[in-house]
Design an enzyme around this catalytic site. Sequence first.
Site, mmCIF file in Angstrom:
data_model
loop_
_atom_site.group_PDB
_atom_site.id
_atom_site.type_symbol
_atom_site.label_atom_id
_atom_site.label_comp_id
_atom_site.label_asym_id
_atom_site.label_seq_id
_atom_site.Cartn_x
_atom_site.Cartn_y
_atom_site.Cartn_z
ATOM 1 C CG ASP A 85 -39.002 4.687 41.125
ATOM 2 O OD1 ASP A 85 -38.502 3.925 40.620
ATOM 3 O OD2 ASP A 85 -39.769 4.862 42.069
ATOM 4 C CB CYS A 276 -61.257 21.262 56.267
ATOM 5 S SG CYS A 276 -59.364 19.449 56.212
#
Length: 503
Positions: A85, A276
């Site tokens: 970008d 997790c």
Amino acid sequence: MFEVRYTDLAARIGRLETPHGSVETPAFVPVVHPVRQTISPQFLKKMGFDLVITNAYITFRHYGDEARKRGIHDIIGFDGSVMTDSGGYQVLEYGSVEVEPAVMAQFEKDIKSDIPIPLDKPTGYGLPYEKASEYVRITLENCKKTLEVVGETDAVWVGPVQGAEHYDLVEHSARALDAMGYQLMALGSPVEVMEAYEFATLARMIARYKKAIPAKPIHLFGAGHPLTIPLAIALGCDMFDSASYMLYAKDDRYMQPQGTARLADLAYLPCQCPVCSSYKLDELRSLPKDQKTIEVAKHNLHVLKAEVDTCKQAIMDGRMWEYAVQKARAHPKLMEAVQLFGGSEFEFMADNTPAFKEKAIFFFDPVDQHRPEARRFRQMASAFKSAKKKLVLFPEGEVHPFYSTRGFKELAKKFPDAQVAAYNPFLGVIPAEISDVFPASHNLTSRLARKIDDYPSFTESLDAFLANNSFDEVIVVADDFMKQAKLKARVEDYHSDHVIDRL
Ligand SMILES: [Zn+2]
């Protein structure tokens, strides 16, 4: 440069070739900071991200000539494809950047960016039309200048499509960039629209773009939410970049397929990703801040990756509609966007939807009348011309095709001179002759009580079929749904003189 392999709705699985290898799309493109990296790009590569995006403007300011010598891949430590970008985000945040478009273009070329973006001026959201139009003009001018500076190149230069909620500016930008020769487009997608969950506005922007430029690959700037991604994929977006995984993590926000939650509000960790499954909730919550941010960011990346992969599998299975609608149930504003799919501005979604699917398609409730397969079938049936003067209408059963059923054979015997047709709330009238055409041949319709007013497409199809033919007599085996159709009045409208509403 871009090859499409499978499609469903406007969604597609494709392959984008860059100087550093090919990238399978749809692809989530993680934002990587060129200087401070909390999660290494090589870790991202191991997770399966073949493309990352980084900021060429910050690279320019921080490394200057060193970056020109080493190249962006060495600077960030990533051997896959790198998108850069050029500072548009900084323009949005700070008003302007102190660098000329031509200088930036040369710099992005020098650092060997695979997918460089010219210096653009994002319109953001809520700009008055005149101002937005001026930003579009500046962006287009920069894009033209950029191509002059870079000349022959292997890199895939990106055409930034600005205009935001001014849909005609979106279309104008897209057409202008297409004419300049840009092969990959990027839709400037206002963060405000996505943060406010204004999915209907987002869907309209994408639709306006797709109508103008349906085939070229399109990147959606700043889309990194598990609800935005499937909608954007269904509408034909191929790539998404975002730093959300990290920004959310810094704020203790834990992504889930149906939205995000604060870590403090969770009672369970409803995810089986490597993060997790290696912590108990309390352990994760009480990690030192920096470590917690990294772990939650990694979890967030897993959720985003799983979202894209689930969409890809849905495309392969011909179940992108089912999946998009299922996701839409996660948020009322997402359903607002899906409800729009029945409108004419979304007809492009039918173009890449396969004409035949191996698996039966599912019809549940009114929103499903908008799915492209049903629309396409109703259009075909509406144009069906029968030579017969008598019509027998019969509710579609579960056995397909209809002409192979016992019910059909009995009717055909009893009314040898009649046009026999089935009807279905989603598909409208199904003349026996085309009852083996997909999806009349291959659907599963839930047997729920239905209000005919919720199915305007059904009555449209019925009226069109009656108007297109000249039946003197109509015999209807009316189920509870058809009984609401005011068939007698309808048929009289079409010059038939006789209607019997049950056998
Ligand atoms: Zn997880």
